[in-house]
Design a protein around this motif. Structure first.
Motif, mmCIF file in Angstrom:
data_model
loop_
_atom_site.group_PDB
_atom_site.id
_atom_site.type_symbol
_atom_site.label_atom_id
_atom_site.label_comp_id
_atom_site.label_asym_id
_atom_site.label_seq_id
_atom_site.Cartn_x
_atom_site.Cartn_y
_atom_site.Cartn_z
ATOM 1 N N UNK A 85 0.985 -1.194 0.076
ATOM 2 C CA UNK A 85 -0.024 0.004 -0.010
ATOM 3 C C UNK A 85 0.810 1.096 -0.011
ATOM 4 N N UNK A 86 1.176 1.749 -1.235
ATOM 5 C CA UNK A 86 2.184 2.836 -1.331
ATOM 6 C C UNK A 86 1.831 3.800 -0.646
ATOM 7 N N UNK A 87 0.455 4.295 -0.670
ATOM 8 C CA UNK A 87 -0.029 5.574 0.091
ATOM 9 C C UNK A 87 0.374 5.366 1.612
ATOM 10 N N UNK A 88 0.128 4.289 2.137
ATOM 11 C CA UNK A 88 0.256 4.247 3.837
ATOM 12 C C UNK A 88 1.853 3.517 4.194
ATOM 13 N N UNK A 89 2.631 3.156 3.131
ATOM 14 C CA UNK A 89 3.972 2.636 3.454
ATOM 15 C C UNK A 89 3.785 1.117 4.243
ATOM 16 N N UNK A 90 2.746 0.368 3.821
ATOM 17 C CA UNK A 90 2.378 -0.802 4.677
ATOM 18 C C UNK A 90 2.550 -1.863 3.579
ATOM 19 N N UNK A 91 2.565 -2.978 3.910
ATOM 20 C CA UNK A 91 2.417 -4.336 2.788
ATOM 21 C C UNK A 91 1.543 -5.351 3.721
ATOM 22 N N UNK A 112 9.655 6.044 5.168
ATOM 23 C CA UNK A 112 9.320 6.028 6.367
ATOM 24 C C UNK A 112 8.073 6.942 6.817
ATOM 25 N N UNK A 113 8.267 7.903 6.050
ATOM 26 C CA UNK A 113 7.042 8.748 6.171
ATOM 27 C C UNK A 113 6.226 9.223 4.970
ATOM 28 N N UNK A 114 5.062 8.328 4.846
ATOM 29 C CA UNK A 114 4.199 8.235 3.693
ATOM 30 C C UNK A 114 3.606 9.672 3.597
ATOM 31 N N UNK A 115 3.485 10.609 4.455
ATOM 32 C CA UNK A 115 2.993 11.926 4.099
ATOM 33 C C UNK A 115 1.707 11.922 4.949
ATOM 34 N N UNK A 116 1.337 10.950 5.873
ATOM 35 C CA UNK A 116 0.003 10.824 6.446
ATOM 36 C C UNK A 116 0.113 9.884 7.514
ATOM 37 N N UNK A 117 -0.539 10.006 8.642
ATOM 38 C CA UNK A 117 -0.563 8.802 9.668
ATOM 39 C C UNK A 117 -1.009 7.526 9.046
ATOM 40 N N UNK A 138 -6.015 10.873 11.593
ATOM 41 C CA UNK A 138 -4.987 10.911 12.253
ATOM 42 C C UNK A 138 -4.551 9.535 12.679
ATOM 43 N N UNK A 139 -5.153 8.618 11.612
ATOM 44 C CA UNK A 139 -4.545 7.106 11.805
ATOM 45 C C UNK A 139 -5.420 6.216 12.870
ATOM 46 N N UNK A 140 -6.291 6.788 13.532
ATOM 47 C CA UNK A 140 -6.918 6.190 14.541
ATOM 48 C C UNK A 140 -7.973 5.328 14.124
#
Length: 212
Positions: free
Chosen positions: A36-42, A65-70, A131-133
């Protein structure tokens, strides 16, 4: 409005940690999925029955390391990271709908903004708090609306793991149930009284397993 469980997320410190833990708990190795490129997760994914899927998710060490949002699912929060360092945890359940805008209009709580994601020829709209919550710490689901086409689970491996029940506990179960009713998802989860907690009851090659 047709709402059904789309998928559920188990968070891990790393995918390798999660794969090993799930192999021990469930008796299967969850296949690797995508990024998930927008979230820097896989993630890793597999079918979970009834056109739903099991998702194992972690921060992608190869992504920025910083995708630009939580990141979603509280993955940036130190408390979540500390819990995942101990073992994989149930983070979130996601409900598929054919009327995401209607869900947002009827919701008694803020479910977050709607973010558009794409991968290949598929796209999906998902509720993601800025906020990623997680709404009520994950007791309330995120909502997803897929672009037209077969459900993604149909292309995933079926390893004999099925979701039997989403289990929720809360000190005020009646209040939580009313929120679920307002979202038209009360039929999708079992609510009990107790400390706030989310868990998934699964039928697996190793028998009945609860992941929390």
């Amino acid at each position: 409005m047709r709402n059904k469980i789309d998928h559920f997320a188990i968070g891990a410190d790393t995918l390798d940690q999660g794969i090993a833990a799930m192999a021990q708990a469930l008796g299967v190795e969850v296949p690797r999925g995508g990024k998930h490129e927008a979230m820097s997760t896989h993630n890793c994914v597999m079918q979970a029955g009834n056109e739903s899927f099991f998702e194992l998710i972690a921060i992608d060490p190869e992504a920025p390391a910083d995708p630009g949002r939580p990141r979603w699912f509280t993955l940036d929060e130190p408390a979540t990271q500390a819990r995942l360092a101990e073992r994989p945890r149930a983070l979130c359940w996601v409900v598929g709908t054919d009327d995401l805008d209607g869900v947002l209009a009827a919701s008694p709580v803020d479910l977050g903004e709607v973010v558009l994601f794409t991968r290949g020829d598929r796209s999906w709209r998902l509720t993601v708090p800025r906020d990623g919550s997680l709404p009520m710490g994950g007791l309330l689901p995120a909502f997803i609306e897929w672009s037209p086409g077969p459900h993604p689970s149909t292309g995933q491996q079926d390893l004999g793991v099925t979701l039997e029940q989403v289990q929720l506990s809360h000190p005020d179960p009646d209040a939580l149930t009313k929120m679920l009713e307002a979202l038209n998802v009360d039929h999708l989860a079992d609510v009990q009284e107790g400390p706030a907690a989310l868990s998934f009851a699964l039928n697996t090659p190793k028998g009945s397993v609860i992941l929390d």
